[in-house]
Design a protein around this motif. Structure first.
Motif, PDB file in Angstrom:
ATOM      1  N   ARG C 127      -9.147 -66.094 -62.468  1.00  0.00           N
ATOM      2  CA  ARG C 127     -10.459 -66.176 -61.819  1.00  0.00           C
ATOM      3  C   ARG C 127     -10.887 -67.636 -61.673  1.00  0.00           C
ATOM      4  O   ARG C 127     -11.361 -68.056 -60.621  1.00  0.00           O
ATOM      5  CB  ARG C 127     -11.525 -65.455 -62.655  1.00  0.00           C
ATOM      6  N   GLU C 128     -10.722 -68.394 -62.757  1.00  0.00           N
ATOM      7  CA  GLU C 128     -11.146 -69.781 -62.719  1.00  0.00           C
ATOM      8  C   GLU C 128     -10.318 -70.589 -61.721  1.00  0.00           C
ATOM      9  O   GLU C 128     -10.863 -71.367 -60.933  1.00  0.00           O
ATOM     10  CB  GLU C 128     -11.029 -70.392 -64.121  1.00  0.00           C
ATOM     11  N   ALA C 129      -9.015 -70.357 -61.729  1.00  0.00           N
ATOM     12  CA  ALA C 129      -8.145 -71.126 -60.831  1.00  0.00           C
ATOM     13  C   ALA C 129      -8.458 -70.843 -59.371  1.00  0.00           C
ATOM     14  O   ALA C 129      -8.304 -71.719 -58.519  1.00  0.00           O
ATOM     15  CB  ALA C 129      -6.684 -70.792 -61.130  1.00  0.00           C
ATOM     16  N   LEU C 130      -8.887 -69.616 -59.086  1.00  0.00           N
ATOM     17  CA  LEU C 130      -9.148 -69.236 -57.688  1.00  0.00           C
ATOM     18  C   LEU C 130     -10.625 -69.365 -57.326  1.00  0.00           C
ATOM     19  O   LEU C 130     -11.036 -68.930 -56.249  1.00  0.00           O
ATOM     20  CB  LEU C 130      -8.677 -67.797 -57.443  1.00  0.00           C
ATOM     21  N   SER C 131     -11.415 -69.969 -58.204  1.00  0.00           N
ATOM     22  CA  SER C 131     -12.859 -69.986 -57.946  1.00  0.00           C
ATOM     23  C   SER C 131     -13.253 -70.970 -56.854  1.00  0.00           C
ATOM     24  O   SER C 131     -14.421 -71.043 -56.486  1.00  0.00           O
ATOM     25  CB  SER C 131     -13.619 -70.290 -59.239  1.00  0.00           C
ATOM     26  N   GLY C 132     -12.283 -71.695 -56.314  1.00  0.00           N
ATOM     27  CA  GLY C 132     -12.581 -72.563 -55.175  1.00  0.00           C
ATOM     28  C   GLY C 132     -12.122 -71.972 -53.856  1.00  0.00           C
ATOM     29  O   GLY C 132     -12.081 -72.674 -52.846  1.00  0.00           O
ATOM     30  N   ASN C 133     -11.776 -70.702 -53.870  1.00  0.00           N
ATOM     31  CA  ASN C 133     -11.352 -70.029 -52.641  1.00  0.00           C
ATOM     32  C   ASN C 133     -12.258 -68.837 -52.394  1.00  0.00           C
ATOM     33  O   ASN C 133     -12.206 -67.853 -53.128  1.00  0.00           O
ATOM     34  CB  ASN C 133      -9.916 -69.515 -52.777  1.00  0.00           C
ATOM     35  N   LEU C 134     -13.069 -68.916 -51.376  1.00  0.00           N
ATOM     36  CA  LEU C 134     -13.928 -67.772 -51.069  1.00  0.00           C
ATOM     37  C   LEU C 134     -13.139 -66.707 -50.332  1.00  0.00           C
ATOM     38  O   LEU C 134     -12.307 -67.013 -49.474  1.00  0.00           O
ATOM     39  CB  LEU C 134     -15.113 -68.210 -50.201  1.00  0.00           C
ATOM     40  N   CYS C 135     -13.411 -65.454 -50.693  1.00  0.00           N
ATOM     41  CA  CYS C 135     -12.867 -64.322 -49.957  1.00  0.00           C
ATOM     42  C   CYS C 135     -14.042 -63.407 -49.679  1.00  0.00           C
ATOM     43  O   CYS C 135     -14.826 -63.121 -50.582  1.00  0.00           O
ATOM     44  CB  CYS C 135     -11.822 -63.578 -50.789  1.00  0.00           C
ATOM     45  N   ARG C 136     -14.194 -62.971 -48.447  1.00  0.00           N
ATOM     46  CA  ARG C 136     -15.333 -62.118 -48.103  1.00  0.00           C
ATOM     47  C   ARG C 136     -14.948 -60.649 -48.029  1.00  0.00           C
ATOM     48  O   ARG C 136     -15.822 -59.802 -47.851  1.00  0.00           O
ATOM     49  CB  ARG C 136     -15.944 -62.561 -46.761  1.00  0.00           C
ATOM     50  N   CYS C 137     -13.658 -60.330 -48.094  1.00  0.00           N
ATOM     51  CA  CYS C 137     -13.258 -58.936 -47.905  1.00  0.00           C
ATOM     52  C   CYS C 137     -13.023 -58.199 -49.214  1.00  0.00           C
ATOM     53  O   CYS C 137     -13.477 -57.076 -49.387  1.00  0.00           O
ATOM     54  CB  CYS C 137     -11.964 -58.849 -47.107  1.00  0.00           C
ATOM     55  N   THR C 138     -12.259 -58.787 -50.096  1.00  0.00           N
ATOM     56  CA  THR C 138     -11.670 -57.989 -51.178  1.00  0.00           C
ATOM     57  C   THR C 138     -12.539 -57.848 -52.413  1.00  0.00           C
ATOM     58  O   THR C 138     -12.317 -56.937 -53.212  1.00  0.00           O
ATOM     59  CB  THR C 138     -10.359 -58.619 -51.674  1.00  0.00           C
ATOM     60  N   GLY C 139     -13.483 -58.788 -52.616  1.00  0.00           N
ATOM     61  CA  GLY C 139     -14.139 -58.798 -53.920  1.00  0.00           C
ATOM     62  C   GLY C 139     -13.195 -59.320 -54.989  1.00  0.00           C
ATOM     63  O   GLY C 139     -13.446 -59.118 -56.174  1.00  0.00           O
ATOM     64  N   TYR C 140     -12.135 -59.953 -54.576  1.00  0.00           N
ATOM     65  CA  TYR C 140     -11.206 -60.700 -55.447  1.00  0.00           C
ATOM     66  C   TYR C 140     -10.330 -59.856 -56.367  1.00  0.00           C
ATOM     67  O   TYR C 140      -9.286 -60.325 -56.814  1.00  0.00           O
ATOM     68  CB  TYR C 140     -11.963 -61.720 -56.332  1.00  0.00           C
ATOM     69  N   LEU C 141     -10.726 -58.633 -56.682  1.00  0.00           N
ATOM     70  CA  LEU C 141     -10.042 -57.925 -57.769  1.00  0.00           C
ATOM     71  C   LEU C 141      -8.589 -57.622 -57.437  1.00  0.00           C
ATOM     72  O   LEU C 141      -7.705 -57.764 -58.285  1.00  0.00           O
ATOM     73  CB  LEU C 141     -10.807 -56.651 -58.140  1.00  0.00           C
ATOM     74  N   GLN C 142      -8.327 -57.219 -56.200  1.00  0.00           N
ATOM     75  CA  GLN C 142      -6.926 -56.948 -55.840  1.00  0.00           C
ATOM     76  C   GLN C 142      -6.121 -58.243 -55.796  1.00  0.00           C
ATOM     77  O   GLN C 142      -4.911 -58.243 -56.009  1.00  0.00           O
ATOM     78  CB  GLN C 142      -6.862 -56.186 -54.509  1.00  0.00           C
ATOM     79  N   ILE C 143      -6.821 -59.345 -55.537  1.00  0.00           N
ATOM     80  CA  ILE C 143      -6.143 -60.649 -55.574  1.00  0.00           C
ATOM     81  C   ILE C 143      -5.740 -60.974 -57.016  1.00  0.00           C
ATOM     82  O   ILE C 143      -4.619 -61.420 -57.283  1.00  0.00           O
ATOM     83  CB  ILE C 143      -7.059 -61.736 -54.991  1.00  0.00           C
ATOM     84  N   LEU C 144      -6.658 -60.731 -57.941  1.00  0.00           N
ATOM     85  CA  LEU C 144      -6.334 -60.977 -59.353  1.00  0.00           C
ATOM     86  C   LEU C 144      -5.155 -60.110 -59.793  1.00  0.00           C
ATOM     87  O   LEU C 144      -4.243 -60.574 -60.480  1.00  0.00           O
ATOM     88  CB  LEU C 144      -7.560 -60.694 -60.239  1.00  0.00           C
ATOM     89  N   ASP C 145      -5.181 -58.853 -59.361  1.00  0.00           N
ATOM     90  CA  ASP C 145      -4.071 -57.949 -59.690  1.00  0.00           C
ATOM     91  C   ASP C 145      -2.755 -58.491 -59.143  1.00  0.00           C
ATOM     92  O   ASP C 145      -1.716 -58.454 -59.805  1.00  0.00           O
ATOM     93  CB  ASP C 145      -4.304 -56.551 -59.093  1.00  0.00           C
ATOM     94  N   ALA C 146      -2.817 -58.961 -57.908  1.00  0.00           N
ATOM     95  CA  ALA C 146      -1.593 -59.426 -57.254  1.00  0.00           C
ATOM     96  C   ALA C 146      -1.042 -60.658 -57.954  1.00  0.00           C
ATOM     97  O   ALA C 146       0.174 -60.777 -58.156  1.00  0.00           O
ATOM     98  CB  ALA C 146      -1.878 -59.725 -55.772  1.00  0.00           C
ATOM     99  N   VAL C 147      -1.908 -61.576 -58.349  1.00  0.00           N
ATOM    100  CA  VAL C 147      -1.430 -62.782 -59.031  1.00  0.00           C
ATOM    101  C   VAL C 147      -0.787 -62.389 -60.360  1.00  0.00           C
ATOM    102  O   VAL C 147       0.271 -62.901 -60.737  1.00  0.00           O
ATOM    103  CB  VAL C 147      -2.583 -63.790 -59.248  1.00  0.00           C
TER     104      VAL C 147
END
Lengths: 817, 341, 159
Positions: C127-147
């Motif tokens: 979460r911290e590492a990606l906190s400089g990348n805004l995403c308007r679609c996913t709510g980030y959670l699937q991104i966290l899962d993918a990483v």
């Protein structure tokens, strides 16, 4: 297709366009480049409200590399998304209506040169009084921002009465009256709007644009430029998000088309982030008043809802938005009597329009927070109260919405169970709280935006001897995954892999019309059209195979790339061989499918807004922490259950739920389209306070809580494979659930959105001082709503018509979106 | 997309070359020391320097060294380098906390410490595009004559938004400047002036070359930041403290600084004075927080209401002092700043 | 005045001419036609244009191209291993981490830098590492899962 086992639908799967997205190969509009391409920039109004006296572009045109300057006079025909609000010009013709209204366009060799040339256009303005807020619009009918509308600066005022709220209030044990305010916010898609226009080798105009509604853009371009629609091709490029912000036709799209036609060269425009805040069409700021009659056991007897919408400077979807603030109050809980009055005013700000949950989000906030207050007063558990009053499936509501499946009660039970709500509500330590709220949303608008009897979505299939199936449909890929849904529906029916289906979408030359990616309509409508087309293809192939195998066609199974006898699975052939047989027998194979929703039951004026083939339902529980010292608010966890009918691709469905929760949290906590009115004695300026992605606050990965999701699958008879919408509904309960959780945590009511630490701290201070611990609007202004149309409810024996409405021509009905 | 205006780019390879280039035309030159503040401002035409002198290749300015009694951080050391430096994160915790909360990880990979110390003051009426500023008739800081934050104000009220400065001021940092005419060193706090336009005492021909921070045995420091989100956002309030106590727990040395409360970061020595010679008890912390509160004068030119930003002074001073006292405030940090640890 | 410049992008040397006022973003997208790098604000406020410069995530909209000469630039086009997706790309595709896909290139590269310095990050660290990348679609959670899923694959590869 009934009762066939499903092989693709319902299984979590990599979406068909995923590879392109993760390799950077998806071509968004600004990624398109053509030889000899020129670049366009727009000069925008620096004044909120003014007459244009003159425009002199000679200095700009003299700059080497500047090819063209366009002004409003070059495209004097009006356009707008709704037939009743054709109030926009591609470039302002005689007046400007907000800071950011486009006035002139420069087309030049480079984007930087075009930008620099804007400063060389001399525009003389005659300033008009600034109308900055709804109260001002109501009290200042002059100067009018538009010369149409219901009166003065009132764009639209409507009133509908179903049953008798007076009688309902008389039967009630308690009548609750509450006012709420929902601030405006915007979509903020990460991709800014971009478009390229060019003449193809045959001299035909082609527009590539990041639009959610290529069909409506097609109509607007043809209308304004006086072209035969058959000589205009509109291609919707994959978008970097839309959320409703790319559903209007925009002036910049028309401008570059005009320029490309005049210059014979490709012309590109890519809006800056700031300009996207001016395009806006986002969430209307809505002030609302709700009077709700309740019996001691929680039964609702009546609801009287009044709304006042700050529409901004143009019509956009505003008439529909206004009706939507009243349309869906009835579909969650049984309401025997309902009265709705709505009013939208013009102000000198960027136009509001549809954002995820269009028009229904704001009153849902009010309704769900009021229900929490009602439960508190009646000493009922708020979940239990809701379970008692959930609307009945297969029924007609007071305002004649035909509701089939309703999974709301199961949704409530699901979130209550998973969050352990009953053991937490009013039982957590001070500073911790839980809140519950529910909602419903359409699976597609029941009526098209312009009145017609044609399909809302069409799909064509081409099958050939290669075994490839090509599906053509005019849908626009915003990111939601419509290409994947199209592939999956076709592949499921024909029993092939999704990789064996190629989709051609969003191209007006190639694909049949689909009305666009709005109102959560695509899966419902395109999905049904795709199934219909695929079933026809299946029949053609089955007939040929049946002949060959000597098996009855209805005995054949299409699965896993084969066509075979259900009774003897080894007896069969590959899908490719089957198509070869069919092509030989029936000739070249092409089929079509189309979808049109059932006619609405509502027959009164305004009844076109709200009907839908199916309604999704959602319940959410949010857990919060509030620091009483600072008002600081933390969202600890979100539990959500969504009645989706069937999740066609659970990976995508989950993404839509999480994305909706995320966007709801943003609206609840920080997103706000705020403006600055400079001191009127010194300046008439009215500007967007912070048109930047830095200062328009949206959640980062650090603010997003974990979300516990359950998708409830009770197939709806109208949905493709039983599916209902998921892209918008799950946003709606988040804001009220948070407000209710804050009350549970620290005992203060924040009756407005966004809910900030500042407001919480202020409410806590008020409470500590012995005053009501509440932040919210104090009163509701006097609005001259028209006399309501009286519509007897179904249980009063009504037929969907108003008793006091004069007969009106069929094509003048209020249009749905 | 937004594009930069034209300029001459100079890429000196040494400090002497950089100084010579700067000396040639200081008034029309800007120093590109990372550029994450300068380039956005240039894209919005808030600044349009004719010459940019990039320090990227000036190796002398990128050194980070420590000796027995001080840390020396070159002006061009990247924020990311400071953030990930192990010794710094134990000995100069307040600085590392401040730096690691600047903007985003990407920006910290480009931005430099010197750049952050010289960060342009910010204001919602100023950090806007040229057309936006035109639509309000411009403001005092650029092209206009009124400060819209307070229309009767004789000076520009744009706010100092550097996170590193209060942290370094609390740590007693000195800064060195070089110019063709020589070298001078001043306390960091003397770099700043309470004027949104003339916010730095640095001359245009000077380069900020070095930051020197004294090492104090047993000193503890902390930085607390108020903003809406856990990343991206500039501070709406920054509280930096550094405290050295003797074995009995009596405060020997203390320093506090507030950021984002005026056009310069302010060293609140009168507050620090309350702590010296005292134990760091709850009462002393309460008194310090009370004393700091009236010194903050936020204005209506940034996110969050000014009354809230002011109200938070007490809370952040309290938290920061409790943290250096050794209280476990990690949950409070996490909740308020969404940062780890 | 255009000046010659050599950039090393995804291991390949590109010689081009550019004005000093061009950012790396403009040169990548317009001179080199590497349009996989996106832009959402050009002011350093969204993270969409993130690329790797000598392995560190930076915003290409805030770096002058002329300043990048000689450094290793990695863009989304350089992630895949030939025709095979990088484990991060595959995980993003499988976990629904790319909805509209517009923030995806910047996030993929930022995540790559994270996993190279920390092969086993906690969810909070991601979460911290990606906190400089805004995403308007996913709510980030699937991104966290993918990483997380990609990190596992990469760790197994390292064994």
């Amino acid at each position: 297709m009934k009762n066939r086992p499903l092989h693709i639908i319902g299984k979590a799967r990599r979406r068909v366009d995923a590879r392109a997205k993760v390799t950077g190969e998806t071509r968004y509009a600004d990624d398109l480049n053509f030889p000899r391409m020129l670049h366009c920039r727009l000069l925008r109004s620096p004044l909120p409200h003014a007459k244009i006296v003159s425009i002199d572009a000679r200095r700009a045109l003299a700059l080497p590399g500047v090819h063209l300057v366009l002004t409003g006079a070059d495209m004097p025909t009006t356009f707008g998304i709704l037939p009743v609000s054709q109030d926009e010009h591609a470039l302002c013709l005689d007046k400007v209506r907000f800071v950011g209204d486009p006035v002139a366009a420069v087309v030049a060799q480079t984007e930087l040169l075009a930008e620099e040339a804007l400063a060389l256009i001399d525009v003389e303005y005659e300033p008009l009084q600034t109308i900055s807020a709804p109260e001002e619009a109501l009290s200042h009918p002059e100067p009018r921002i538009h010369d149409y509308g219901d009166s003065g600066n009132v764009h639209k005022a409507v009133a509908l009465s179903f049953g008798s709220v007076e009688q309902g209030f008389a039967e009630a044990d308690h009548v609750f009256e509450d006012t709420f305010h929902y601030a405006g916010n915007t979509h903020l898609p990460l991709e800014t709007h971009a478009a390229v226009a060019a003449l193809d080798p045959d001299g035909k105009l082609t527009l590539w644009s990041s639009t959610q509604t290529p069909h409506y853009v097609h109509r607007a371009v043809a209308k304004v430029l006086g072209q035969k629609p058959s000589r205009v091709r509109v291609i919707s490029t994959p978008q970097g998000g839309g959320f409703g912000g790319k559903t209007d036709p925009f002036g910049h799209e028309i401008v570059i088309c005009k320029a490309a036609m005049m210059l014979g060269r490709p012309v590109k425009i890519c809006l800056s982030r700031e300009e996207v805040f001016y395009c806006h069409r986002g969430r209307h700021p809505v002030l609302m008043k709700l009077r709700c009659g309740v019996k001691q056991d929680g039964t609702l007897t009546a609801l009287h809802l009044q709304t006042l919408l700050d529409g901004g400077a143009y019509g956009s979807y505003g008439v529909a938005s206004t009706f939507y603030t009243g349309a869906l109050a009835t579909v969650t809980y049984h309401l025997p009597n309902y009265q709705f009055e709505g009013c939208r005013v013009f102000t000198n700000k960027p136009p509001c329009g549809p954002k995820r949950g269009h028009g229904t989000v704001q009153p849902r906030f009010g309704q769900e927070v009021q229900l929490d207050k009602i439960a508190d007063k009646l000493a009922l558990d708020p979940a239990e109260l809701r379970l008692r009053i959930v609307a009945q499936p297969g029924s007609l509501t007071a305002n004649y919405l035909r509701v089939q499946s309703i999974g709301l009660a199961d949704c409530i039970r699901s979130v209550v169970r998973r969050s352990d709500f009953s053991n937490k509500h009013r039982k957590l330590p001070y500073g911790k709280g839980v809140g519950i709220a529910c909602s419903s949303y359409l699976s597609g608008a029941g009526m098209p935006i312009y009145y017609n009897d044609m399909p809302h979505s069409g799909v064509q299939l081409k099958l050939d001897r290669s075994g490839l199936v090509t599906a053509f449909c005019g849908v626009a890929e915003v990111g939601q995954g419509c290409d994947d849904v199209l592939c999956a529906c076709v592949a499921e029916v024909l029993g092939v892999e999704v990789a064996d289906v190629k989709v051609v979408t969003g191209d007006s030359d190639l694909s049949p019309v689909d009305l666009g990616s709005y109102s959560s309509r695509v899966t419902m409508m395109m999905g049904n059209a795709a199934i219909a087309a695929a079933e026809r293809a299946r029949e053609i192939v089955a007939t040929a195979v049946a002949d060959k195998l000597g098996v009855a066609a209805d005995q054949l199974v299409f699965a896993q790339g084969r066509v075979f006898d259900a009774a003897a699975p080894e007896k069969g052939l590959s899908f490719r061989e089957a198509v070869v047989l069919a092509e030989a027998a029936a000739g070249t194979i092409g089929t079509t499918g189309s979808y049109k929703p059932e006619k609405p039951a509502a027959l009164f004026k305004g009844g076109g807004v709200g009907p839908s083939p199916a309604y999704s339902y959602t319940a959410a529980v949010v857990e919060v922490s509030v620091d009483p010292e600072t008002g600081w608010l933390g969202i600890d966890k979100v539990f959500i259950a969504h009645d989706i009918g069937r999740a066609l691709n659970p990976t995508l469905a989950r993404g839509q739920v999480e994305g909706s929760v995320y966007m709801g949290l943003g609206e609840a906590l920080m997103e706000e389209q705020a403006f600055r009115r400079l001191p009127p004695k010194l300046s008439s300026a009215l500007v967007h306070r912070t048109p930047s992605i830095l200062e328009y606050k949206s959640l980062t990965s650090l603010e997003m809580p974990e979300v516990d999701i359950e998708l409830l699958e009770d197939p709806d008879p109208n949905g493709p494979f039983g599916g209902k919408e998921v892209g918008q509904g799950p946003l709606l309960p988040i804001m009220p659930a948070i407000a209710n959780a804050i009350f549970d945590a620290v005992g203060v009511r924040i009756d407005e959105v966004p809910i900030t630490p500042e407001k919480i701290l202020k409410a806590l201070a008020q409470k500590a001082a012995g005053k009501p611990g509440r932040i919210g609007p104090k009163d509701f202004p006097s609005v001259s709503y028209p006399a309501p149309l009286f519509v007897p409810t179904p249980w009063q024996g009504g037929d969907g018509r108003a008793t006091n409405e004069v007969a009106r021509p069929k094509d003048k009905r209020a249009k749905n979106v | 997309m937004l594009r930069l205006p034209e300029f001459q780019l100079l890429l000196p390879q040494s400090l002497s070359e950089a100084l010579a280039l700067l000396q040639a035309d200081p008034e029309h030159s800007s120093i590109l020391a990372g550029g994450t503040d300068l380039l956005p401002n240039m894209k919005r035409r808030q600044q349009t320097p004719a010459r940019l002198i990039s320090l990227r290749n000036v190796k002398e300015l990128g050194q980070l060294t420590l000796s027995a009694d001080e840390f020396c951080i070159g002006g061009s050391v990247r924020l990311r380098t400071i953030e990930t430096h192990e010794t710094l994160s134990t000995e100069l915790r307040g600085l590392v906390q401040a730096v690691s909360q600047i903007a985003t990880v990407h920006i910290r990979g480009t931005a430099t410490i010197g750049g952050n110390l010289c960060l342009d003051t910010r204001c919602e009426y100023y950090n806007q595009s040229q057309p936006w500023r035109q639509s309000i008739g411009f403001c005092k800081k650029k092209d206009g004559d009124i400060c819209w934050v307070a229309t009767s104000s004789p000076r520009c009220l744009a706010v100092s938004s550097t996170d590193a400065a209060p942290a370094l001021m609390a740590l007693g940092a000195q800064v060195q400047f070089c110019s063709a005419s020589g070298l001078r060193e001043i306390p960091l706090s003397a770099l700043y002036q309470n004027d949104g336009i003339h916010y730095l005492s640095k001359r245009p021909d000077e380069l900020l070359t070095l930051i020197r921070i004294p090492r104090r045995a047993g000193q503890r420091s902390a930085y607390w930041k108020l903003r809406r989100r856990g990343s991206f956002d500039f501070p709406l309030l920054g509280v930096a403290v550094a405290v050295q106590r003797d074995e009995a727990g009596t405060v020997q040395h203390a320093q506090l600084a507030l950021g984002a409360v005026s056009s310069r970061p302010i060293l609140v020595e009168e507050v620090a004075a309350l702590l010296i010679g005292q134990p760091l008890g709850d009462e002393q912390i309460r008194q310090a927080a009370e004393a700091a509160y009236p010194l903050a004068k936020p204005m209506d030119h940034a996110d969050m209401s000014l009354s809230y930003r002011k109200a938070m002074v007490k809370s952040l001073v309290t938290s920061a002092l409790r943290e250096v006292r050794g209280d476990d405030v990690s949950q409070d940090r996490q909740r308020l700043m969404r940062v780890l640890g | 005045m255009k000046q010659p410049i050599s950039l090393i992008v995804n291991g390949e040397r590109y010689d081009t001419l550019c004005q000093p006022n061009l950012t790396l973003l403009e040169v990548l997208r317009e001179n080199l036609q590497l349009t996989g790098t996106k832009h959402g604000c050009e002011l350093g406020e969204c993270g969409a244009c993130a690329v790797l410069l000598d392995g560190e995530p930076v915003l290409s909209c805030l770096v002058l191209a002329m300043e990048c000469a000689g450094q290793q630039i990695t863009t989304v086009e350089g992630l895949a291993r030939g025709a095979e997706l990088h484990p991060l790309q595959a995980a993003f595709a499988d976990h629904g981490a790319a909805q509209c896909g517009y923030c995806t290139p910047g996030i993929l590269l930022t995540a790559k830098a994270l996993l190279e310095r920390n092969p086993c990050p906690s969810r909070s660290e991601v979460r911290e590492a990606l906190s400089g990348n805004l995403c308007r679609c996913t709510g980030y959670l699937q991104i966290l899962d993918a990483v997380d899923a990609a990190a596992q694959v990469l760790r197994e590869e390292q064994r």
